[in-house]
Scaffold this active site. Structure first.
Site, PDB file in Angstrom:
ATOM      1  N   GLU A   1       1.110   4.226   1.312  1.00 37.64           N
ATOM      2  CA  GLU A   1       1.620   4.900   2.507  1.00 37.64           C
ATOM      3  C   GLU A   1       2.590   4.012   3.283  1.00 37.64           C
ATOM      4  O   GLU A   1       3.505   4.513   3.959  1.00 37.64           O
ATOM      5  CB  GLU A   1       0.490   5.406   3.417  1.00 37.64           C
ATOM      6  CG  GLU A   1      -0.598   4.429   3.793  1.00 37.64           C
ATOM      7  CD  GLU A   1      -1.741   4.359   2.772  1.00 37.64           C
ATOM      8  OE1 GLU A   1      -1.458   3.970   1.617  1.00 37.64           O
ATOM      9  OE2 GLU A   1      -2.900   4.640   3.124  1.00 37.64           O
TER      10      GLU A   1
ATOM     11  N   HIS B   1       0.870  -1.178   0.000  1.00 39.41           N
ATOM     12  CA  HIS B   1       0.000   0.000   0.000  1.00 39.41           C
ATOM     13  C   HIS B   1       0.910   1.233   0.000  1.00 39.41           C
ATOM     14  O   HIS B   1       1.977   1.235   0.637  1.00 39.41           O
ATOM     15  CB  HIS B   1      -0.918  -0.008   1.226  1.00 39.41           C
ATOM     16  CG  HIS B   1      -2.058  -0.971   1.079  1.00 39.41           C
ATOM     17  ND1 HIS B   1      -3.350  -0.656   1.406  1.00 39.41           N
ATOM     18  CD2 HIS B   1      -2.088  -2.229   0.586  1.00 39.41           C
ATOM     19  CE1 HIS B   1      -4.139  -1.696   1.139  1.00 39.41           C
ATOM     20  NE2 HIS B   1      -3.400  -2.662   0.663  1.00 39.41           N
TER      21      HIS B   1
ATOM     22  N   LYS C   1      15.328  -6.961  16.412  1.00 39.77           N
ATOM     23  CA  LYS C   1      14.203  -6.084  16.756  1.00 39.77           C
ATOM     24  C   LYS C   1      13.991  -6.004  18.269  1.00 39.77           C
ATOM     25  O   LYS C   1      13.490  -5.006  18.780  1.00 39.77           O
ATOM     26  CB  LYS C   1      12.919  -6.577  16.079  1.00 39.77           C
ATOM     27  CG  LYS C   1      12.948  -6.399  14.564  1.00 39.77           C
ATOM     28  CD  LYS C   1      11.554  -6.259  13.959  1.00 39.77           C
ATOM     29  CE  LYS C   1      10.731  -7.512  14.094  1.00 39.77           C
ATOM     30  NZ  LYS C   1       9.469  -7.425  13.318  1.00 39.77           N
TER      31      LYS C   1
ATOM     32  N   ARG D   1       6.585   4.963   4.047  1.00 37.97           N
ATOM     33  CA  ARG D   1       7.280   4.874   5.332  1.00 37.97           C
ATOM     34  C   ARG D   1       8.601   4.121   5.184  1.00 37.97           C
ATOM     35  O   ARG D   1       9.629   4.524   5.728  1.00 37.97           O
ATOM     36  CB  ARG D   1       6.398   4.172   6.355  1.00 37.97           C
ATOM     37  CG  ARG D   1       7.144   3.784   7.624  1.00 37.97           C
ATOM     38  CD  ARG D   1       6.235   3.045   8.566  1.00 37.97           C
ATOM     39  NE  ARG D   1       6.946   2.517   9.693  1.00 37.97           N
ATOM     40  CZ  ARG D   1       7.352   1.245   9.812  1.00 37.97           C
ATOM     41  NH1 ARG D   1       7.107   0.394   8.847  1.00 37.97           N
ATOM     42  NH2 ARG D   1       7.984   0.844  10.879  1.00 37.97           N
TER      43      ARG D   1
ATOM     44  N   LYS E   1      12.993  -6.219   4.062  1.00 38.07           N
ATOM     45  CA  LYS E   1      13.585  -6.358   5.403  1.00 38.07           C
ATOM     46  C   LYS E   1      15.067  -6.717   5.327  1.00 38.07           C
ATOM     47  O   LYS E   1      15.872  -6.237   6.122  1.00 38.07           O
ATOM     48  CB  LYS E   1      12.871  -7.481   6.176  1.00 38.07           C
ATOM     49  CG  LYS E   1      11.432  -7.217   6.509  1.00 38.07           C
ATOM     50  CD  LYS E   1      10.896  -8.419   7.290  1.00 38.07           C
ATOM     51  CE  LYS E   1       9.384  -8.383   7.401  1.00 38.07           C
ATOM     52  NZ  LYS E   1       8.877  -9.523   8.194  1.00 38.07           N
TER      53      LYS E   1
ATOM     54  N   CYS F   1      -6.792   3.029   4.279  1.00 39.15           N
ATOM     55  CA  CYS F   1      -7.808   1.972   4.311  1.00 39.15           C
ATOM     56  C   CYS F   1      -8.064   1.538   5.754  1.00 39.15           C
ATOM     57  O   CYS F   1      -7.234   1.733   6.636  1.00 39.15           O
ATOM     58  CB  CYS F   1      -7.390   0.796   3.435  1.00 39.15           C
ATOM     59  SG  CYS F   1      -5.887  -0.044   3.964  1.00 39.15           S
TER      60      CYS F   1
END
Ligand SMILES: [Zn+2]
Length: 401
Positions: A73, A71, A352, A77, A310, A131
């Protein structure tokens, strides 16, 4: 020029010789603005992206090589993250990484780590409402005062997921099993991805930089969200922060819920009834040509991974954490100086976890949705993040290009 015009102009310029890929349903972009900058531009377009589709389950990558969510947006990012990595790379290359580079968007902090400089603001432009919760109850453009006549309806604010290879969103099931399984998806279970409204709510809590960069950088929050159409302030503000304001427990500093400013673009985008293309265009500042990502496979048409995947981000991270002072991390009750583990064989999932402040803020957000009875956040199969960095010998000039 307005933020909308800047993004549109950049996109048209990039795609002027590529009619096929200039077709798009949603266009997004990241614009940086600068206060108190005596010389040079006061505004910069950092990223321009399109797209409305997600990867199909069978194309999930266990090596971090596929972009799951194309998507517009969401890609914007990730393109901003590339920009932030580049800015950090300049510090890694400099003789003294703790000394300010005056032209940089980020600055070193006295105690270690970096932060976006105070005079730099991040604006996210999207040609239509994100959305999910921000769009579902207001599918039409209206000039009426945007009051929600039924603000207490049960469906308001619910977490919703995008559906594989479709365009709409559905409310999350209220089951306790919110982690999807790799084998289930491979056998044909639909791969679920959280809606852009839900992801944007998360960015207002934990920032746009993600878990990896959180080891180097204080959270980077969006200052404004500019929508080209379907901005209904009641719905959009609820989707982004209103629905969790009452149930969110204090976040570990420097994390805090940011009430992003909402703005309607000057000229309304017209709705295009054509079928949405199944590719995503992704451009980051200084790229000579944008990438064209096949949203179904999450890779370029050539089969190569995108610079937004990633695996690429992980490689940039590995290069930088060895060379830059790390950001002290806040936990439940204290702040700790992080120590870098053995990077050889380190899994993406483990990397992470090295930002406990970020992880705690994210956990609080998920709890806030749950406490407000808005559903449970659905996670991708855990196997997706159990890969190692394969690009440890990559030429840094290419890695950060
Ligand atoms: Zn979306």
């Amino acid at each position: 020029m307005t933020r909308q015009e800047l993004v549109n102009e950049k996109f048209n310029d990039l795609m002027k010789d590529d009619i096929v890929h200039s077709k798009r349903k949603v266009l997004a972009g990241i614009v940086l603005t600068y206060n108190n900058r005596p010389e040079g531009a006061k505004v910069r377009v950092i990223a321009v992206t399109t797209g409305t589709k997600c990867v199909s389950g069978e194309h999930m990558s266990e090596r971090g090589r596929a972009v799951n969510d194309c998507h517009a947006e969401v890609c914007a990012r990730r393109a901003l993250q590339r920009h932030l990595y580049r800015q950090l790379y300049q510090y890694a290359r400099s003789a003294d990484p703790t000394k300010l580079i005056p032209t940089s968007d980020i600055e070193p902090l006295p105690g270690g780590g970096y932060a976006l400089r105070k005079h730099v603001q991040v604006h996210l432009y999207v040609s239509t409402a994100p959305c999910g919760d921000g769009r579902i109850f207001s599918p039409h453009e209206t000039s009426e005062p945007a009051l929600d006549r039924h603000p207490n309806r049960l469906a308001r604010g619910q977490l919703r997921t995008k559906i594989e290879s479709g365009e709409g969103t559905i409310p999350v099931k209220n089951s306790s099993n919110t982690v999807q399984t790799w084998d289930g998806v491979m056998q044909g279970e639909r791969l679920l991805t959280m809606s852009c409204s839900d992801k944007a709510a998360r960015w207002c809590c934990v920032g746009l930089q993600g878990a990896l960069l959180a080891l180097l950088l204080r959270p980077v929050y969006p200052r404004a969200l500019v929508l080209g159409s379907l901005l209904h302030p009641a719905h959009t503000s609820r989707a982004l922060y209103g629905r969790i304001e009452g149930s969110l427990t204090a976040l570990p500093p420097p994390y805090a819920l940011h009430r992003v400013m909402l703005a309607r673009a000057a000229s309304a985008e017209v709705r295009s009834p054509a079928r949405a293309p199944s590719f995503s265009v992704a451009w980051c500042e200084n790229d000579t040509v944008p990438e064209i990502i096949n949203a179904t496979t999450g890779k370029l048409e050539s089969g190569q991974p995108s610079l937004l995947c990633k695996q690429s981000m992980f490689a940039r991270w590995q290069y930088l954490v060895k060379r830059l002072p790390l950001l002290p991390q806040s936990t439940e009750c204290t702040t700790v100086t992080p120590t870098l583990p053995q990077l050889d064989g380190l899994l993406y999932q483990e990397a992470k976890q090295l930002s406990p402040g970020y992880q705690l803020a994210k956990q609080r957000l998920i709890e806030a949705f749950d406490k407000a009875k808005l559903g449970k956040w659905v996670k991708k199969p855990l196997e997706q993040d159990q890969f190692i960095c394969e690009l440890t010998d990559a030429d840094p000039e290419l890695l950060f290009a």
